[in-house]
Design an enzyme around this catalytic site. Structure first.
Site, mmCIF file in Angstrom:
data_model
loop_
_atom_site.group_PDB
_atom_site.id
_atom_site.type_symbol
_atom_site.label_atom_id
_atom_site.label_comp_id
_atom_site.label_asym_id
_atom_site.label_seq_id
_atom_site.Cartn_x
_atom_site.Cartn_y
_atom_site.Cartn_z
ATOM 1 N N HIS A 34 0.843 -1.197 0.000
ATOM 2 C CA HIS A 34 0.000 0.000 0.000
ATOM 3 C C HIS A 34 0.881 1.251 0.000
ATOM 4 O O HIS A 34 2.099 1.186 0.112
ATOM 5 C CB HIS A 34 -0.977 0.015 1.186
ATOM 6 C CG HIS A 34 -0.391 0.466 2.499
ATOM 7 N ND1 HIS A 34 -1.139 1.023 3.507
ATOM 8 C CD2 HIS A 34 0.876 0.432 2.980
ATOM 9 C CE1 HIS A 34 -0.370 1.310 4.534
ATOM 10 N NE2 HIS A 34 0.857 0.959 4.251
ATOM 11 N N GLU B 15 -1.271 -4.315 11.650
ATOM 12 C CA GLU B 15 -0.422 -3.887 10.540
ATOM 13 C C GLU B 15 1.047 -4.178 10.828
ATOM 14 O O GLU B 15 1.814 -4.525 9.933
ATOM 15 C CB GLU B 15 -0.608 -2.390 10.283
ATOM 16 C CG GLU B 15 0.078 -1.919 9.016
ATOM 17 C CD GLU B 15 0.251 -0.399 8.989
ATOM 18 O OE1 GLU B 15 -0.265 0.212 8.052
ATOM 19 O OE2 GLU B 15 0.879 0.147 9.910
ATOM 20 N N CYS C 35 5.001 5.188 5.526
ATOM 21 C CA CYS C 35 3.949 4.560 4.719
ATOM 22 C C CYS C 35 3.583 5.400 3.492
ATOM 23 O O CYS C 35 2.754 4.992 2.685
ATOM 24 C CB CYS C 35 2.704 4.276 5.563
ATOM 25 S SG CYS C 35 2.844 2.762 6.541
ATOM 26 N N HIS D 90 3.178 -4.861 4.018
ATOM 27 C CA HIS D 90 3.047 -5.285 5.414
ATOM 28 C C HIS D 90 2.602 -6.740 5.443
ATOM 29 O O HIS D 90 1.886 -7.186 4.547
ATOM 30 C CB HIS D 90 1.998 -4.454 6.158
ATOM 31 C CG HIS D 90 2.372 -3.018 6.326
ATOM 32 N ND1 HIS D 90 3.222 -2.576 7.313
ATOM 33 C CD2 HIS D 90 2.011 -1.919 5.630
ATOM 34 C CE1 HIS D 90 3.359 -1.264 7.219
ATOM 35 N NE2 HIS D 90 2.638 -0.826 6.197
ATOM 36 N N HIS E 238 5.239 -0.131 -0.449
ATOM 37 C CA HIS E 238 5.920 -1.026 0.486
ATOM 38 C C HIS E 238 4.848 -1.997 0.972
ATOM 39 O O HIS E 238 3.651 -1.788 0.721
ATOM 40 C CB HIS E 238 6.499 -0.246 1.678
ATOM 41 C CG HIS E 238 5.434 0.397 2.493
ATOM 42 N ND1 HIS E 238 4.832 1.565 2.117
ATOM 43 C CD2 HIS E 238 4.799 0.003 3.621
ATOM 44 C CE1 HIS E 238 3.889 1.872 2.997
ATOM 45 N NE2 HIS E 238 3.838 0.932 3.925
ATOM 46 N N ASP F 275 -4.581 -10.636 -0.471
ATOM 47 C CA ASP F 275 -3.278 -11.290 -0.335
ATOM 48 C C ASP F 275 -2.421 -11.122 -1.592
ATOM 49 O O ASP F 275 -2.864 -11.433 -2.698
ATOM 50 C CB ASP F 275 -3.477 -12.776 -0.027
ATOM 51 C CG ASP F 275 -2.183 -13.434 0.441
ATOM 52 O OD1 ASP F 275 -1.385 -12.760 1.122
ATOM 53 O OD2 ASP F 275 -1.973 -14.614 0.113
ATOM 54 N N HIS F 276 -1.214 -10.615 -1.393
ATOM 55 C CA HIS F 276 -0.267 -10.334 -2.477
ATOM 56 C C HIS F 276 -0.813 -9.308 -3.464
ATOM 57 O O HIS F 276 -0.500 -9.343 -4.650
ATOM 58 C CB HIS F 276 0.176 -11.624 -3.189
ATOM 59 C CG HIS F 276 1.098 -12.449 -2.330
ATOM 60 N ND1 HIS F 276 0.653 -13.125 -1.223
ATOM 61 C CD2 HIS F 276 2.431 -12.647 -2.396
ATOM 62 C CE1 HIS F 276 1.674 -13.746 -0.655
ATOM 63 N NE2 HIS F 276 2.769 -13.457 -1.332
HETATM 64 NI NI NI Z 1 2.501 1.032 5.504
#
Ligand code: NI
Length: 138
Positions: free
Chosen positions: A14, A126, A33, A41, A39, A79-80
């Site tokens: 995200h 997160e 972020c 998580h 990047h 997911d992914h």
């Molecule tokens: Ni982040």
């Protein structure tokens, strides 16, 4: 009334940013972020449901059914994936953990009723130190 929680996990990318801010302003508000090159998580999702114990089974509900439901309605979408670009229920929203928890709640609420329980809490972890809990509109 009793509660039971199922944990699922997903990895997703995200970026937290406002398009009307430049990179410096975004960094000030959203920190790391806001990285323009995305990047990821390793998220953990805890879905807590509430209900009564079924005297025939001793269960509130079948946890396998709950797990299948969470996977099919939410995890496959996340997911992914890139939360900003690819997740239908996050379209047009800031990809924050708060908005994610609300979005996941909205995806699951009606389906959990179909399993004979009430959605009680959606918790999205997160990182080691940060998580959000949503208990619905009250
Ligand atoms: Ni982040």
């Amino acid at each position: 009334m009793i509660h039971i929680t199922r944990r699922e996990r997903f990895n997703a990318a995200h970026r937290l940013f406002r398009p009307d801010f430049d990179d410096e302003q975004n960094y000030k508000v959203f920190g790391k972020c806001s990285n323009p090159n995305w990047h990821g998580h390793n998220y953990e999702l805890f879905v807590t449901v509430a209900g009564e114990i079924d005297s025939d089974t001793g269960f509130l509900l079948n946890l396998k059914s709950l797990s299948k439901l969470i996977k099919s309605k939410v995890i496959v979408k996340l997911d992914h994936r890139n939360i900003n670009l690819e997740v239908d229920f996050m379209k047009g929203k800031l990809a924050s953990t708060e908005n994610l928890a609300v979005g996941i709640w909205n995806e699951l609420e009606d389906h959990i009723k179909e399993l004979g329980a009430e959605l009680h809490c959606v918790k999205v972890v997160e990182s080691e130190n940060n998580y959000v809990e949503y208990f619905g509109i009250s």
